[in-house]
Design a protein around this motif. Structure first.
Motif, short mmCIF file in Angstrom:
data_model
loop_
_atom_site.label_atom_id
_atom_site.label_comp_id
_atom_site.label_asym_id
_atom_site.label_seq_id
_atom_site.Cartn_x
_atom_site.Cartn_y
_atom_site.Cartn_z
N LEU A 1 44.76 10.03 16.02
CA LEU A 1 43.80 10.01 17.11
C LEU A 1 43.41 11.43 17.52
N LEU A 2 44.40 12.34 17.53
CA LEU A 2 44.10 13.73 17.85
C LEU A 2 43.12 14.33 16.85
N ALA A 3 43.23 13.91 15.60
CA ALA A 3 42.33 14.43 14.57
C ALA A 3 40.91 13.97 14.78
N ARG A 4 40.73 12.92 15.59
CA ARG A 4 39.40 12.38 15.83
C ARG A 4 38.79 12.87 17.13
N THR A 5 39.50 13.71 17.86
CA THR A 5 38.98 14.14 19.15
C THR A 5 37.83 15.14 19.03
N ASP A 6 37.54 15.59 17.81
CA ASP A 6 36.37 16.45 17.66
C ASP A 6 35.09 15.62 17.67
N LEU A 7 35.24 14.30 17.59
CA LEU A 7 34.08 13.43 17.69
C LEU A 7 33.68 13.31 19.16
N SER A 8 32.43 13.21 19.44
CA SER A 8 31.99 13.09 20.83
C SER A 8 31.75 11.63 21.16
N MET A 9 31.74 11.33 22.45
CA MET A 9 31.50 9.99 22.95
C MET A 9 30.12 10.01 23.60
N ASN A 10 29.10 9.74 22.82
CA ASN A 10 27.72 9.82 23.33
C ASN A 10 27.47 11.19 23.97
#
Length: 319
Positions: free
Chosen positions: A106-115
């Protein structure tokens, strides 16, 4: 001495934990230091706030009064921060988690933004603290675990969704252990072992372990409580301890993972969010990211992959 917010927080933590030792761990202080602080608080308030009961410490009538006032003050202070944040712009969505295997992914995916909104991730060791901070607006969403029949009470205004409805806990032990050659281990065969105490003490894990061991005819020797994975794995590899583990945990040198016969201890993983801070679309994006992080670890251990494939009802609902 005048009462400060930290004193009110200490009183609330003692009530939540039900013991000075549990509260001291959550506050990151020693038990003697917390006991001394409590005595100073009681001198200011004019009497005992807690007495020892059959199941731990319990608030006195004065303690109930102080607790009610303390919670109100703390909630107002935390609400102040939450409301100020709501007015501000460009702040990240704040996600709180306990130490789950899926956290690494999940930490590896935190570079993705939420809208367009960034995500910040914090790690906690108390599910109770996670839920409380969600209610106070310190977190916008939390990912947490529950063991066996334990249910974490969520604050008003929170919505929740189950990521993984069931996963059977297994045992991590030294690769040199005599039982390491078995495909599955009977819990009764671990009666003489030294155990790692589960890091989270309020998700039902310790109670589930003690109850399962009692059913198997013994009381576990809970010798270590270590949050650092490497130190814990080194102790296990040396044959000095064993531990419960999520079945998706990665390999560690010198250790092996084995399922428990009959799956006496199971967990589930949930996502909860503050509906006033997280939209339905954002919640769905969070759910999908956490589910993919879990699924990425299903193949870590062949025995769990086989169990997982045979139990589609436990799978996250992917849109």
């Amino acid at each position: 001495m005048q009462l400060e917010l930290r004193h009110l927080q200490a009183v609330c933590r003692i009530a939540e934990a039900g013991s000075l030792g549990g509260a001291a761990r959550r506050l990151g202080v020693s038990q003697p230091a917390l006991s001394a602080q409590l005595r100073r608080i009681e001198r200011v308030t004019g009497g005992e706030l807690f007495v020892r009961g059959r199941s731990g410490v319990e608030p006195t009538a004065l303690g109930q009064f102080v607790l009610a006032k303390a919670r109100r003050v703390l909630n107002e202070m935390e609400a102040l921060g939450a409301e100020a944040r709501a007015i501000a712009t460009g702040t990240p969505l704040r996600l709180g988690c306990i130490l789950l295997v899926l956290l690494d992914g999940l930490l590896a995916r935190t570079d993705l933004s939420m809208n367009g909104q960034e995500i910040s991730v914090d790690l906690e060791h108390s599910v109770t603290a996670l839920a409380r901070m969600l209610g106070a607006g310190r977190y916008d969403a939390i990912v947490y675990g529950e063991v066996n029949d334990h249910e974490v009470p969520l604050p008003e205004g929170a919505l929740a969704r189950t990521l993984v409805s069931k996963e059977p806990f297994c045992i991590r032990l030294s690769a040199r252990h005599p039982l390491a050659a078995l495909d599955g281990i009977d819990l009764a065969d671990l009666a003489d072992e030294s155990w790692m105490t589960p890091v989270e003490d309020d998700d039902g894990g310790p109670e589930a372990l003690v109850a399962a061991c009692a059913k198997a005819g013994f009381s576990p020797s809970l010798r270590y409580r270590i949050t650092d994975r490497k130190i814990a794995y080194d102790l296990i590899a040396a044959g000095r301890a064993i531990s419960l583990s999520q079945p998706t945990a990665p390999p560690a040198e010198g250790t092996v993972m084995r399922p428990l016969v009959g799956a006496p201890i199971t967990g589930r993983i949930r996502l909860a969010w503050n509906r006033s801070a997280v939209s339905a679309g954002q919640a769905q994006l969070l759910y999908g990211a956490a589910a993919r992080a879990y699924l990425a670890n299903v193949d870590n251990n062949a025995f769990h992959k086989a169990w997982w494939d045979a139990h589609p009802e436990a799978h996250p609902a992917m849109d």
